[in-house]
Design a protein around this motif. Structure first.
Motif, PDB file in Angstrom:
ATOM      1  N   CYS A 128       0.821  -1.195   0.000  1.00 46.70           N
ATOM      2  CA  CYS A 128       0.000   0.000   0.000  1.00 46.70           C
ATOM      3  C   CYS A 128       0.862   1.254   0.000  1.00 46.70           C
ATOM      4  O   CYS A 128       2.082   1.207  -0.111  1.00 46.70           O
ATOM      5  CB  CYS A 128      -0.888   0.019   1.246  1.00 46.70           C
ATOM      6  SG  CYS A 128      -1.775  -1.524   1.540  1.00 46.70           S
ATOM      7  N   GLY A 129       0.172   2.385   0.155  1.00 44.04           N
ATOM      8  CA  GLY A 129       0.815   3.657   0.416  1.00 44.04           C
ATOM      9  C   GLY A 129       0.229   4.227   1.689  1.00 44.04           C
ATOM     10  O   GLY A 129      -0.997   4.219   1.880  1.00 44.04           O
ATOM     11  N   ILE A 130       1.059   4.711   2.593  1.00 44.72           N
ATOM     12  CA  ILE A 130       0.564   5.266   3.852  1.00 44.72           C
ATOM     13  C   ILE A 130       0.993   6.718   3.968  1.00 44.72           C
ATOM     14  O   ILE A 130       1.986   7.147   3.374  1.00 44.72           O
ATOM     15  CB  ILE A 130       1.055   4.458   5.074  1.00 44.72           C
ATOM     16  CG1 ILE A 130       2.585   4.550   5.236  1.00 44.72           C
ATOM     17  CG2 ILE A 130       0.622   3.001   4.959  1.00 44.72           C
ATOM     18  CD1 ILE A 130       3.102   3.904   6.526  1.00 44.72           C
ATOM     19  N   ALA A 131       0.226   7.476   4.743  1.00 45.39           N
ATOM     20  CA  ALA A 131       0.520   8.886   4.962  1.00 45.39           C
ATOM     21  C   ALA A 131      -0.080   9.292   6.296  1.00 45.39           C
ATOM     22  O   ALA A 131      -1.007   8.650   6.802  1.00 45.39           O
ATOM     23  CB  ALA A 131      -0.047   9.749   3.837  1.00 45.39           C
ATOM     24  N   GLY A 132       0.441  10.369   6.858  1.00 47.00           N
ATOM     25  CA  GLY A 132      -0.112  10.841   8.122  1.00 47.00           C
ATOM     26  C   GLY A 132       0.423  12.196   8.520  1.00 47.00           C
ATOM     27  O   GLY A 132       1.467  12.643   8.032  1.00 47.00           O
ATOM     28  N   ILE A 133      -0.314  12.842   9.402  1.00 46.46           N
ATOM     29  CA  ILE A 133       0.076  14.124   9.987  1.00 46.46           C
ATOM     30  C   ILE A 133      -0.251  14.063  11.471  1.00 46.46           C
ATOM     31  O   ILE A 133      -1.337  13.613  11.859  1.00 46.46           O
ATOM     32  CB  ILE A 133      -0.672  15.308   9.342  1.00 46.46           C
ATOM     33  CG1 ILE A 133      -0.483  15.320   7.826  1.00 46.46           C
ATOM     34  CG2 ILE A 133      -0.206  16.637   9.934  1.00 46.46           C
ATOM     35  CD1 ILE A 133      -1.299  16.398   7.122  1.00 46.46           C
ATOM     36  N   TYR A 134       0.674  14.514  12.300  1.00 45.73           N
ATOM     37  CA  TYR A 134       0.455  14.561  13.749  1.00 45.73           C
ATOM     38  C   TYR A 134       0.956  15.902  14.263  1.00 45.73           C
ATOM     39  O   TYR A 134       2.154  16.187  14.216  1.00 45.73           O
ATOM     40  CB  TYR A 134       1.191  13.401  14.426  1.00 45.73           C
ATOM     41  CG  TYR A 134       1.166  13.411  15.943  1.00 45.73           C
ATOM     42  CD1 TYR A 134       0.154  14.048  16.657  1.00 45.73           C
ATOM     43  CD2 TYR A 134       2.164  12.771  16.673  1.00 45.73           C
ATOM     44  CE1 TYR A 134       0.139  14.046  18.040  1.00 45.73           C
ATOM     45  CE2 TYR A 134       2.152  12.753  18.059  1.00 45.73           C
ATOM     46  CZ  TYR A 134       1.143  13.400  18.745  1.00 45.73           C
ATOM     47  OH  TYR A 134       1.132  13.407  20.115  1.00 45.73           O
ATOM     48  N   ALA A 135       0.041  16.734  14.728  1.00 47.37           N
ATOM     49  CA  ALA A 135       0.394  18.023  15.347  1.00 47.37           C
ATOM     50  C   ALA A 135       0.716  17.752  16.805  1.00 47.37           C
ATOM     51  O   ALA A 135      -0.161  17.802  17.674  1.00 47.37           O
ATOM     52  CB  ALA A 135      -0.767  19.007  15.206  1.00 47.37           C
TER      53      ALA A 135
ATOM     54  N   VAL B 102      -4.511  14.461  14.884  1.00 43.35           N
ATOM     55  CA  VAL B 102      -3.879  13.321  14.226  1.00 43.35           C
ATOM     56  C   VAL B 102      -4.707  12.917  13.009  1.00 43.35           C
ATOM     57  O   VAL B 102      -5.942  12.884  13.075  1.00 43.35           O
ATOM     58  CB  VAL B 102      -3.753  12.105  15.169  1.00 43.35           C
ATOM     59  CG1 VAL B 102      -2.946  10.993  14.514  1.00 43.35           C
ATOM     60  CG2 VAL B 102      -3.124  12.503  16.487  1.00 43.35           C
ATOM     61  N   GLY B 103      -4.025  12.623  11.923  1.00 46.31           N
ATOM     62  CA  GLY B 103      -4.691  12.088  10.739  1.00 46.31           C
ATOM     63  C   GLY B 103      -3.842  11.003  10.106  1.00 46.31           C
ATOM     64  O   GLY B 103      -2.625  11.150   9.990  1.00 46.31           O
ATOM     65  N   LEU B 104      -4.475   9.905   9.720  1.00 43.86           N
ATOM     66  CA  LEU B 104      -3.797   8.810   9.023  1.00 43.86           C
ATOM     67  C   LEU B 104      -4.513   8.555   7.705  1.00 43.86           C
ATOM     68  O   LEU B 104      -5.750   8.581   7.635  1.00 43.86           O
ATOM     69  CB  LEU B 104      -3.812   7.529   9.864  1.00 43.86           C
ATOM     70  CG  LEU B 104      -3.012   7.541  11.174  1.00 43.86           C
ATOM     71  CD1 LEU B 104      -3.226   6.236  11.933  1.00 43.86           C
ATOM     72  CD2 LEU B 104      -1.535   7.744  10.903  1.00 43.86           C
ATOM     73  N   GLY B 105      -3.736   8.315   6.660  1.00 46.35           N
ATOM     74  CA  GLY B 105      -4.299   8.022   5.347  1.00 46.35           C
ATOM     75  C   GLY B 105      -3.740   6.723   4.794  1.00 46.35           C
ATOM     76  O   GLY B 105      -2.655   6.280   5.189  1.00 46.35           O
ATOM     77  N   HIS B 106      -4.460   6.112   3.848  1.00 44.91           N
ATOM     78  CA  HIS B 106      -4.046   4.808   3.328  1.00 44.91           C
ATOM     79  C   HIS B 106      -4.566   4.611   1.910  1.00 44.91           C
ATOM     80  O   HIS B 106      -5.700   4.969   1.587  1.00 44.91           O
ATOM     81  CB  HIS B 106      -4.598   3.697   4.230  1.00 44.91           C
ATOM     82  CG  HIS B 106      -4.028   2.346   3.936  1.00 44.91           C
ATOM     83  ND1 HIS B 106      -4.642   1.440   3.092  1.00 44.91           N
ATOM     84  CD2 HIS B 106      -2.896   1.745   4.369  1.00 44.91           C
ATOM     85  CE1 HIS B 106      -3.905   0.339   3.029  1.00 44.91           C
ATOM     86  NE2 HIS B 106      -2.853   0.495   3.788  1.00 44.91           N
ATOM     87  N   ARG B 107      -3.706   4.090   1.046  1.00 43.20           N
ATOM     88  CA  ARG B 107      -4.108   3.598  -0.277  1.00 43.20           C
ATOM     89  C   ARG B 107      -3.860   2.092  -0.292  1.00 43.20           C
ATOM     90  O   ARG B 107      -2.785   1.638   0.097  1.00 43.20           O
ATOM     91  CB  ARG B 107      -3.294   4.266  -1.383  1.00 43.20           C
ATOM     92  CG  ARG B 107      -3.522   5.733  -1.554  1.00 43.20           C
ATOM     93  CD  ARG B 107      -4.888   6.130  -2.067  1.00 43.20           C
ATOM     94  NE  ARG B 107      -5.400   5.334  -3.159  1.00 43.20           N
ATOM     95  CZ  ARG B 107      -6.403   5.736  -3.945  1.00 43.20           C
ATOM     96  NH1 ARG B 107      -6.977   6.917  -3.761  1.00 43.20           N
ATOM     97  NH2 ARG B 107      -6.834   4.969  -4.917  1.00 43.20           N
TER      98      ARG B 107
ATOM     99  N   GLY C  88       9.325  20.614  14.133  1.00 40.94           N
ATOM    100  CA  GLY C  88       9.415  20.934  15.555  1.00 40.94           C
ATOM    101  C   GLY C  88       8.063  20.989  16.230  1.00 40.94           C
ATOM    102  O   GLY C  88       7.984  21.042  17.459  1.00 40.94           O
ATOM    103  N   GLY C  89       6.980  20.947  15.443  1.00 39.20           N
ATOM    104  CA  GLY C  89       5.646  20.971  16.023  1.00 39.20           C
ATOM    105  C   GLY C  89       4.690  20.013  15.362  1.00 39.20           C
ATOM    106  O   GLY C  89       3.735  19.545  15.981  1.00 39.20           O
ATOM    107  N   THR C  90       4.935  19.705  14.082  1.00 37.59           N
ATOM    108  CA  THR C  90       4.055  18.827  13.322  1.00 37.59           C
ATOM    109  C   THR C  90       4.878  17.781  12.580  1.00 37.59           C
ATOM    110  O   THR C  90       5.885  18.117  11.957  1.00 37.59           O
ATOM    111  CB  THR C  90       3.212  19.630  12.309  1.00 37.59           C
ATOM    112  OG1 THR C  90       2.415  20.584  13.014  1.00 37.59           O
ATOM    113  CG2 THR C  90       2.300  18.712  11.512  1.00 37.59           C
ATOM    114  N   LEU C  91       4.448  16.546  12.670  1.00 38.55           N
ATOM    115  CA  LEU C  91       5.069  15.443  11.937  1.00 38.55           C
ATOM    116  C   LEU C  91       4.238  15.142  10.699  1.00 38.55           C
ATOM    117  O   LEU C  91       3.006  15.097  10.756  1.00 38.55           O
ATOM    118  CB  LEU C  91       5.125  14.191  12.817  1.00 38.55           C
ATOM    119  CG  LEU C  91       5.536  12.898  12.106  1.00 38.55           C
ATOM    120  CD1 LEU C  91       7.044  12.814  11.987  1.00 38.55           C
ATOM    121  CD2 LEU C  91       4.991  11.676  12.828  1.00 38.55           C
ATOM    122  N   ARG C  92       4.923  14.944   9.578  1.00 37.72           N
ATOM    123  CA  ARG C  92       4.286  14.483   8.347  1.00 37.72           C
ATOM    124  C   ARG C  92       5.070  13.277   7.839  1.00 37.72           C
ATOM    125  O   ARG C  92       6.297  13.280   7.911  1.00 37.72           O
ATOM    126  CB  ARG C  92       4.273  15.589   7.292  1.00 37.72           C
ATOM    127  CG  ARG C  92       3.364  16.756   7.642  1.00 37.72           C
ATOM    128  CD  ARG C  92       3.543  17.921   6.691  1.00 37.72           C
ATOM    129  NE  ARG C  92       2.533  18.945   6.905  1.00 37.72           N
ATOM    130  CZ  ARG C  92       2.624  19.902   7.832  1.00 37.72           C
ATOM    131  NH1 ARG C  92       3.690  19.987   8.604  1.00 37.72           N
ATOM    132  NH2 ARG C  92       1.638  20.786   7.973  1.00 37.72           N
TER     133      ARG C  92
END
Length: 973
Positions: free
Chosen positions: A2-9, A47-52, A157-161
């Motif tokens: 798959c393909g994964i993606a995410g953002i965490y503030a 928090v957000g997680l994405g998936h293909r 420093g504040g948000t992970l992608r």
């Protein structure tokens, strides 16, 4: 797969996750997962997680991702396959766990809930995963031991992608630092691929193979290992197995059979890439023994027909003997040229060897294959590369010369000018690098030698890259503790060439065709089982192993010279208009490097490579003007990234002055020392070779105007920074601005003011605002602001800049402290010839050291700490051009109060992302400060909104995009 993606503030001050941004990143990877897409967002929006999805195991909707645990506290987005998921499932069921699906993803959830991060050592397979633990408020990122599946991340420093592809993270407007990373670019020219954890971009890193990292509230931890290939080999070398050669062959054979069987775990058919070599022959033979004969496929090339490189006859004969459903796919040179653009677009990071993987994957999908086994890794495990002989031999031959450490470098410097014309430049470095195993390996696998790269990239950029890469130390680390030469070279091959080139190429090329490729020879249980026996019997060869595993293959196959999926790259590249035939693979590497830049960067390259920036670091004291021009310099360097980088000209800067200037860019501009007219002659001479001249200050515009009038240049761009453009210009400067092909202003206010004051048409004005530094300085824990309510002011304390509003702010703080009883403290950062008077003004307002403190000028780290610890930043300026200090504060999540004049209202909107007050209105300013001091919710709302505005509008990538688009238009003019 798959393909994964995410953002965490992860910091409280970071803005919430923007759903559309996550969806854009996820859907950039649609080819990785055409069977479905999914998303999950936490209730608080942090928090957000994405998936293909490419459905391979549990094809139903029950296997869709992101997948949450029964109570919703753990959520995972996972790329890869866990081959022992059925065994783990049975164990988990015996421990009382109940399952809702047949997927390996759900196994991860249950196993994590019982064992935490330790579960990673239990997994057999290829994987890159992101797991959100709601109880710990933390995100776990992890990647398999061999690095089969990729995972890239960025943290400001504040948000992970994070995402499965670098290019997926390069979305326009995303606040990721895309300035060129010297280590990534230099690493590519050193090896022919980009070594992890680096990428081409400073702001993006790869999770190292066999590593995990935690991102928790307020901080992101460093990657740490959980399973490393080199550690397994070192342990085997230290503890070789005991037994005969026959015992070794029996144990290795059993481990290979077990791995190939495990790699057939799937709910869709599994095919085999079949060449005429032993690795794929073994896989095909053992696959055929598992049940129904598999589908096999081979590539054929017209250039190889009738030669030793032609795999087709032998592969087809082998397929007939095994009874497989076989297909031969023909590929022509014309196919390469037809596919070149798509191939380069799909190539995630530059590689000189990805063509092979692309056409193999293309062939597989053309015959309907969704999962295929590859023999990749067999040469590394069974020592069948020439490097296993050549590298130790070269080290032994050159080791006596190591007694004189400087000899090798001296001989290389003397011999390289001649040798590079007659043969490979590597020969000049034999005595310099050959005496160590790592150095000898570089000679075998390296594309260029370190000393060659300065002819391809800017020398200072190369030096920085080599320093970061530490290639000698890292190669030495790869073989540390491995006394066996055979296992040491295996460690080098698996950790460098295989991981960074072969596996990376296999992933992006196969995923671009929605194909899953499995590599059973790169399997941790197989390596753990085989390595101790190979340490005990290093002379065991691949044909011996093959004969023990599958004697039915027959002598023609067992004794055939090593082969593989070979593609006539040299012949095809020679026909590419982009690569001179005489340059071969090195020319192809330069082309790939250029084509790997983001689209907007590549489009503007032709313009930027011929650009000349007229500016001077010492024209004014440090501030917005200097920051703007340094950032523009970074843009031009990022666009070019080569020896053809732009040249800067520094007005009347003595070389020693320039040397003292703190220049963060990878290259220093050229300087024209001393007298103004000497500078003019120098600048005019350089402009003759420039396509576009960028004038960094309106005072320098006449130089470009003269050159344009003399037809020495085609076009020029003038930058207006602020108050210097609001008044009537001198006649010559007015002419220069009037005739400029573009006038770039930092604010609309400055553009309008200049046009009105000088009767200029606004048709050629463009607005490109400031941005903050591309890499934020880390806060200095030794410095913090004291006081219950901390107010920060940052500016030059100069007589000519009294309009900054410090006197008004001092009066307002006095009202706040003395009349309204609010325990506030004003912190003033900056120095200048007006400091003493301003300190006296503070005393006249009755402010003591408990209420005001003048810090003078601070270091960058201390200044960042000051921003981070302030409650409010205020500069109620009367005529601010823009105000980079506001950007610094907004980036740190600090509420801002500015003057309602000049360009400040364009930085943020009053009442929405900050507050604005008229200059001199200390009563209203005191009211605004009081509101922020007594209403935490209001202050936090403004701070979050300001930080979100910063990330939408004022990051370096956005600045880079705006300038790239502007230069593109002029390149096409």
């Amino acid at each position: 797969m798959c393909g994964i993606a995410g953002i965490y503030a992860f910091r409280a001050s970071a803005p919430s996750v923007e759903r559309e941004e996550l969806r854009a990143v996820r859907d950039h990877m649609a080819r990785r997962g055409p069977d479905g897409s999914g998303e999950w967002f936490s209730a608080d929006g942090r928090v957000g997680l994405g998936h293909r999805r490419l459905a391979i195991i549990d094809l139903s909707e029950r296997g869709a991702q992101p997948m949450a645990s029964a109570d919703g506290s753990v959520v995972v987005s996972f790329n890869g396959e866990i081959y022992n998921h059925r065994e783990l499932r049975r164990e988990l069921e015996s421990r009382g766990r109940a399952f809702r699906s047949d997927s390996d993803t759900e196994v991860l959830l249950h196993l994590y809930e019982l064992e935490g991060e330790a579960m990673l050592t239990r997994l057999r397979g290829m994987f890159a995963l992101a797991l959100w633990d709601g109880r710990k408020r933390s995100m776990l990122l992890a990647r398999d031991a061999f690095g089969i599946k990729p995972l890239y991340y960025s943290s400001d420093g504040g948000t992970l992608r994070f995402a499965s592809l670098v290019k997926a993270l390069l979305r326009p407007g995303t606040p990721i630092d895309t300035a060129p990373d010297p280590a990534g670019h230099v690493g590519f020219f050193l090896w022919g691929s980009v070594p992890s954890p680096w990428t081409l971009y400073r702001g993006i890193r790869a999770v190292p193979a066999g590593h995990a990292l935690w991102i928790g509230p307020e901080q992101a931890g460093p990657p740490h290992p959980f399973c490393e290939v080199t550690s397994i080999l070192a342990e085997a070398a230290a503890n070789p197995a005991r037994g005969t050669r026959d015992d070794a062959l029996a144990a290795i054979s059993a481990a290979v059979r077990d791995s190939i069987a495990a790699h057939h775990v799937s709910d869709v058919p599994v095919a085999v890439f079949l060449s005429a070599g032993l690795d794929s022959a073994l896989i095909a033979a053992l696959s055929a023994n598992l049940g129904r004969p598999p589908r096999t496929m081979t590539l054929g090339f017209a250039e190889y027909a009738g030669t030793a490189h032609d795999e087709v006859p032998a592969a087809e004969a082998l397929a007939r003997s095994l009874g497989t459903d076989h297909a031969t796919v023909a590929v022509r040179k014309e196919d390469f040229h037809a596919e070149e653009a798509r191939l380069m677009e799909a190539m995630d990071q530059p590689s000189i060897d990805g063509i092979n993987a692309w056409f193999v994957a293309r062939a597989a999908r053309s015959v309907g294959v969704k999962v295929a086994l590859s023999g990749l890794g067999g040469d590394e495990l069974f020592a069948s590369y020439p490097s296993f002989r050549q590298v130790p031999r070269l080290r032994s031959f050159t080791r006596p010369f190591a007694v004189v450490p400087a000899l090798g470098k001296a001989l290389r410097r003397a011999a390289s000018p001649l040798l590079k014309r007659l043969t490979s430049p590597k020969h000049a470095s034999l005595l310099e690098y050959g005496p160590t195993l790592g150095g000898a390996y570089l000679l075998r696998r390296g594309l260029h030698m370190p000393w060659e790269i300065e002819s391809l990239l800017e020398p200072a950029f190369v030096r920085e890259g080599l320093q970061s890469l530490e290639w000698e130390r890292n190669l030495q680390h790869t073989t540390r503790g491995i006394a066996s030469d055979r296992l040491a070279v295996s460690a080098l091959e698996m950790s460098w060439y295989t991981r960074h080139q072969l596996l990376a190429d296999t992933d992006w090329a196969s995923m671009a065709h929605s194909l899953e490729v499995r590599v059973p020879f790169l399997d941790v249980p197989l390596l753990r089982a085989a390595a101790p026996w190979l340490a005990a019997h290093p002379g065991i060869t691949k044909p011996e192993v093959a004969r023990a595993i599958a004697p039915s293959l027959g002598q023609p196959v067992l004794e055939r010279h090593k082969s593989g999926f070979s593609v006539p790259v040299r012949e095809w590249v020679a026909g590419s208009e982009s690569v001179p035939a005489r340059r071969g693979l090195r020319g192809w590497a330069e082309y790939v490097h250029r084509a790997s830049a983001p689209r907007h960067v590549e489009r503007v390259r032709r313009s930027a490579e011929g650009s000349l920036a007229l500016w001077s670091p010492t024209m004014a004291t440090p501030g917005g003007v200097q920051s703007y021009m340094w950032r523009l310099w970074e843009v031009l360097m990022g666009v070019c990234g080569s020896a053809s980088a732009p040249r800067g000209v520094c007005l009347q800067d003595e070389p020693e002055q320039l040397a003292r200037w703190d220049n963060p860019s990878p290259a220093r501009p050229a300087g024209a020392a001393g007298h103004k007219w000497r500078f003019v002659r120098y600048a005019l001479g350089r402009q003759g070779r420039a396509r576009v001249v960028i004038v960094g200050h309106v005072n320098q515009a006449p130089v470009a105007w003269i050159a344009w009038r003399l037809s020495l240049i085609r076009q020029y761009i003038v930058i207006l920074h602020g108050i210097e453009a609001w008044r009537r210009l001198t006649p010559l400067r007015r002419l220069a601005v009037r005739d400029a092909h573009a006038v770039v202003a930092t604010t609309s206010y400055s553009a309008v003011a200049c046009a009105r004051a000088n009767a200029l048409s606004g048709h050629n004005f463009r607005i490109v605002p400031l941005c903050a530094e591309p890499v934020p300085a880390a806060p200095d824990p030794r410095f913090a602001l004291d006081g219950a309510f901390r107010i920060l002011f940052v500016a030059r304390l100069s007589r000519v800049e009294r309009y900054k509003g410090l006197e008004t702010l001092t009066a307002a703080v006095s009202l706040l402290v003395r009349e309204r009883g609010i325990p506030a403290k004003l912190h003033v950062v900056g120095d200048g010839d007006d400091m003493a008077r301003l300190q006296e003004v503070a005393r006249d307002h009755g402010l003591t050291s408990d209420s005001v403190h003048f810090h003078g000028r601070l270091s960058d780290a201390q200044l960042q700490a000051a921003y981070a610890s302030a409650h409010v930043f205020s500069m109620p300026s009367e005529k601010e051009g823009f105000g980079i200090v506001f950007l610094e504060a907004m980036r740190r999540g600090v509420a801002c109060i500015g003057g309602a004049h000049g360009g400040t209202p364009e930085v943020f909107e009053d009442g929405r992302e900050g507050m604005l007050v008229p200059h001199g209105d200390c009563e209203l300013l005191a009211q605004r400060l009081e509101a922020l001091a007594t209403d935490d919710a209001l202050r936090e709302r403004l701070a979050r909104a300001g930080q979100a505005r910063f990330e939408r509008s004022y990051t370096f990538p956005i600045f880079q995009q705006r300038w790239a688009e502007l230069l593109e238009r002029h390149a096409q003019a």
